[in-house]
Design an enzyme around this catalytic site. Structure first.
Site, PDB file in Angstrom:
ATOM      1  N   SER A 130       0.836  -1.202   0.000  1.00  0.00           N
ATOM      2  CA  SER A 130       0.000   0.000   0.000  1.00  0.00           C
ATOM      3  C   SER A 130       0.866   1.245   0.000  1.00  0.00           C
ATOM      4  O   SER A 130       2.062   1.185   0.261  1.00  0.00           O
ATOM      5  CB  SER A 130      -0.928   0.064   1.235  1.00  0.00           C
ATOM      6  OG  SER A 130      -1.706  -1.091   1.364  1.00  0.00           O
TER       7      SER A 130
ATOM      8  N   ASP B 219       6.718  -8.347  11.957  1.00  0.00           N
ATOM      9  CA  ASP B 219       6.943  -9.793  12.016  1.00  0.00           C
ATOM     10  C   ASP B 219       6.052 -10.386  13.101  1.00  0.00           C
ATOM     11  O   ASP B 219       6.437 -10.518  14.259  1.00  0.00           O
ATOM     12  CB  ASP B 219       8.415 -10.091  12.315  1.00  0.00           C
ATOM     13  CG  ASP B 219       8.729 -11.583  12.179  1.00  0.00           C
ATOM     14  OD1 ASP B 219       7.803 -12.356  11.877  1.00  0.00           O
ATOM     15  OD2 ASP B 219       9.901 -11.962  12.384  1.00  0.00           O
TER      16      ASP B 219
END
Length: 822
Positions: free
Chosen positions: A262, A334
């Site tokens: 994005s 993560d």
């Protein structure tokens, strides 16, 4: 003979009549499900009339006397236009696609059942605050009111697909909306596969120093050397056959290259020509017809909000109110770790933990399969998470005998309050209130960009796993699950998430690039989604002292590739303007023509130019030549060009130039030789595929946006009516991102990009604009199925206004929901 001829005429006429009758009947049945936007429907579940005013782009503006009634209206509107899409999203999350489609979707259902996200969604619904529960219940009641209308009035089962696939429609529940939120997390996740690829590459390479060439860290401070994966998982096979991902269009499992992406950027008043804040956002997902995004305006008690929603979820995920604008980009946090779990050799129902062997949590799950026997799964969970099948992302290739692989993932929370955070964000009036609202957000991790009338901010939202500093692989490789230091220790506080508020430079932005450089275990991530687009974005932002809505639109639609500008001089340094002119018709002459074209090219990935196709094919062929001999079959997994890898090789960073030498040959090949051979490969492929007139090539012919219907898109004849194909500009590394497919036979098809674009100007909020990549309706007979597609392709937008009179002035219909008398 005359008699035979007359009978042939009669048979032909009968067949024509039969075809006409059949087509007319099918059309009539399908058209029955087209919603009537000018309607008065009596429903149960609201306290006062609700108006759904659809402007001339079919964007519903929903007005009611309470928030509950407004959410009811949104549920009704979503079900009018996207019923089939909602049902498919729910079935995918539940692991129940095979009930409709049979064996082809069985593997999808098996993995989704193992994730068990629908059970977790039901549990999360119970953990929500009363206000959010009420909103979800109201939304579900609105969906069910439309289902009741379909059944009562025989409206073609609500969608043409429901006629073709006779699937029962269960009532909508609040947990269904949460499940779709979690399903988005599945589609946006990339760290699971990244760990597997890193492990498999580690096993394939004889020189572990080369691992950071092909899988480099994003620019910034480096990390300590990782252990070789074979040392973490002894006994694992060094070479294993690839098991490709399920290619079914409904599969939510995407390769890392097609995980979330994005763009978002914001300007403070000091950097705005109008003196008001600016925000641009274009979240990227896989293209489908219809698009996943649905535009809507809700008139809540705290004020109007407008922007992009996802059918099935009662929230504006990216958009604005009168006081606040918000946008999302994938954070690449993560939030996934794979664990290798040792099975007790004496008891296969137990796995090893730091405290000894422990029994798996198990539960049977039955999958109903159309036209086949049911399949019973035994779902197994450990302290670290669910046990996953070896076929998922090639997990078997990195799992030693006598072990299984499990997954820790924030998306698997049973107390997921993310949807509550999104609802609170819609009510926020300032940047600070928006930041506070996002604290309850869990997954999938996003970068949230906020602007009010005075301030701008960006923060990472989502739970950050708390890892031990002694983690063996720092979360980058699958690790032994029985070692305490490898296990998660809860999550970090929200205050630990990266946050940038009111920067002195007055500009904020994210292109999925690395946002912070912090040491492990507070590092956020080692894997980031972009190292290239951000370079172009920085240049465009800093080239102007002040910005406008139009300059933000220009940046959103920019198709200049920093990657092409930086790599072409590097790989072609010894090829340009060298040697004598070659005879026409020879491969050498074709190469010279290609180099002449590229020498004068600006790097703009324009759909009408030949150079982007030559460049893209050259880089693809070059990477394939560099890695094939070292990685063997694993090279097929690297089907998208890694710009940092190419740069490291051609600059010979830390000896990376060794990749140019072919291991199997006796001589030592150079990088310029490999570049020349790769260009010849690319030209040969272009000649065979697109013809030998290089100057006449069009990038847009190869780079078609594939907005395909996920179920009907491959049906002969029908696919021409349901699929939306467009010639497009952009590429993998441009701000107007058009991520390519990667795989043959159409490696440059544009399959992943901005399904929504919005630009918000708080100097004049009603001058804000937005658009989606297809249209509002999911019904392929509707004129609103693809009416925004050409606007989107041309870089045009529609007004994003909260002015109720403007919406009514050119509306395509007003639906009034009237409460039923008790």
């Amino acid at each position: 003979m005359a008699l035979i001829f007359r009978w042939l005429i009669r048979i032909a006429a009968a067949l024509i009549v039969l075809i006409v009758v059949t087509v007319s009947t099918v059309y009539w049945l399908a058209s029955r499900s087209l919603p009537d936007y000018t309607d008065d429907v009596t429903v149960r579940g609201i306290t006062a009339p609700v108006e759904i005013v659809r402007d001339n782009a079919n964007v519903p503006h929903i007005f009611g006397q309470s928030d509950r009634d407004v959410y009811f209206g949104l549920g009704f509107a979503h079900a009018q236009d996207r019923m089939w899409q909602m049902i498919m999203l729910r079935r995918t999350a539940q692991g129940r696609l095979s009930e409709v489609f049979g064996a082809p979707t069985l593997n999808i259902d098996k993995v989704m059942r193992r994730f068990d996200i629908y059970t977790l969604s039901v549990q999360s619904a119970e953990a929500l605050d009363p206000k959010t529960k009420l909103a979800l219940e109201a939304y579900a009641a609105g969906v069910n009111a439309r289902l009741a209308q379909i059944n009562t009035e025989a409206l073609g089962r609500g969608a043409p697909e429901m006629l073709l696939f006779n699937a029962p429609m269960a009532p909508w529940r609040p947990a269904d909306s949460i499940a779709i939120t979690k399903l988005m997390g599945v589609q946006l996740s990339g760290h699971l596969e990244a760990e597997v690829i890193r492990a498999r590459t580690s096993l394939a390479l004889t020189d572990q120093a080369r691992l950071l060439d092909i899988l480099p860290d994003s620019p910034g401070s480096g990390v300590a050397a990782l252990p070789e994966y074979a040392a973490l998982a002894p006994g694992v096979r060094r070479h294993a056959q690839n098991m490709p991902l399920d290619p079914h269009p409904l599969s939510p499992f995407k390769p890392t290259a097609l995980a979330g992406a994005s763009n978002a950027w914001a300007a403070a008043p000091s950097r705005s020509a109008s003196g008001g804040t600016l925000l641009a956002n274009d979240p990227h997902l896989g293209f489908t017809a219809p698009a996943i995004w649905y535009l809507a305006r809700l008139e809540l008690q705290t004020g109007g909000v407008i922007g992009g929603t996802i059918p099935g979820m009662p929230v504006v995920l990216t958009g604005r109110s009168a006081a606040l604008g918000w946008g999302l980009t994938s954070a690449y946090l993560d939030d996934q770790d794979l664990f290798i779990e040792e099975i007790n050799p004496e008891n296969s129902e137990e796995y090893r933990t730091p405290d000894g062997f422990k029994a798996f949590e198990t539960r049977a799950s039955i999958i109903t399969v159309k036209d086949a026997d049911p399949v019973t799964l035994t779902l197994r969970w450990t302290d670290n998470g669910p046990v996953l099948p070896g076929s998922h992302y090639n997990l078997a290739s990195i799992t030693p005998p006598g072990h299984v692989t499990t997954l820790s993932w924030t998306n698997l929370s049973a107390r997921d309050t993310s949807i509550a955070a999104a609802m609170r964000l819609m009510e926020a009036k300032s940047v600070q209130e928006g930041l506070a609202a996002a604290e309850a957000y869990i997954a999938p991790a996003q970068n949230l960009t906020l602007v009010d009338r005075e301030n701008i901010a960006m923060t990472t939202i989502g739970a950050m796993p708390r890892r031990d500093a002694g983690h063996q692989s720092q979360g980058r490789l699958p690790s032994p699950g029985w070692i305490a230091a490898n296990r998660w220790q809860g999550t970090l506080p929200y205050a630990a998430n990266p946050s940038f508020v009111a920067p002195t430079g007055g500009i904020l932005g994210n292109t999925n690039n690395k946002t912070v450089d912090r040491p492990f275990p507070n590092h956020v991530s080692f894997l980031w989604g972009d190292t290239q687009r951000v370079q172009r974005w920085q240049r465009l932002m800093q080239n102007r002292e002040v910005h406008t809505r139009d300059s933000f639109i220009e940046a959103q639609l920019d198709t200049v590739s920093f990657t092409a500008r930086s790599l072409l001089p590097l790989i072609g340094a010894e090829l340009w303007f060298t040697g004598e002119a070659a005879p026409d018709g020879t491969p050498e002459r074709q190469r010279q023509r290609a180099l002449i074209l590229l020498a004068g090219w600006s790097g703009e990935m324009n759909e009408h130019l030949p150079e982007p196709l030559i460049y893209a094919a050259w880089l693809r062929s070059l990477q394939a030549r560099l890695i094939q001999d070292e990685l063997g079959p694993l090279a097929d997994e690297f089907d998208h060009v890694q710009p940092l890898f190419i740069e490291r090789v051609f600059r010979d960073v830390d000896g990376a130039g060794i990749w140019c030498d072919v291991l199997q040959s006796t001589r030592v090949e150079t990088c310029p030789e490999m570049a020349r051979l790769a260009l010849d490969d690319a030209i040969l492929w272009i000649n065979e595929t697109w013809g030998d007139q290089l100057e006449s090539l069009r990038w847009g012919d190869a780079h078609q946006a594939t907005h395909d219907h996920q179920v009907l898109g491959e049906v002969p004849v029908l696919r021409y009516f349901v699929n939306i194909r467009q010639s497009t500009s952009g590429g993998d590394n441009t701000l107007q991102r058009g991520k390519t497919k990667g795989a043959m036979p159409d490696p440059f098809h544009n399959v992943h990009g901005a399904g929504y674009r919005g630009v918000y100007d708080f100097a004049d909020p009603d001058s804000s604009v937005f658009v989606t990549s297809t249209g509002q309706s999911g019904h392929f007979l509707s004129r609103h199925y693809d009416d925004m597609a050409q606007l989107w392709r041309r870089g045009e937008y529609i007004p994003m206004s909260l002015d109720a009179d403007l919406a009514r002035a050119a509306s395509v219909g007003v639906t009034t929901l009237t409460p039923a008398s008790e």
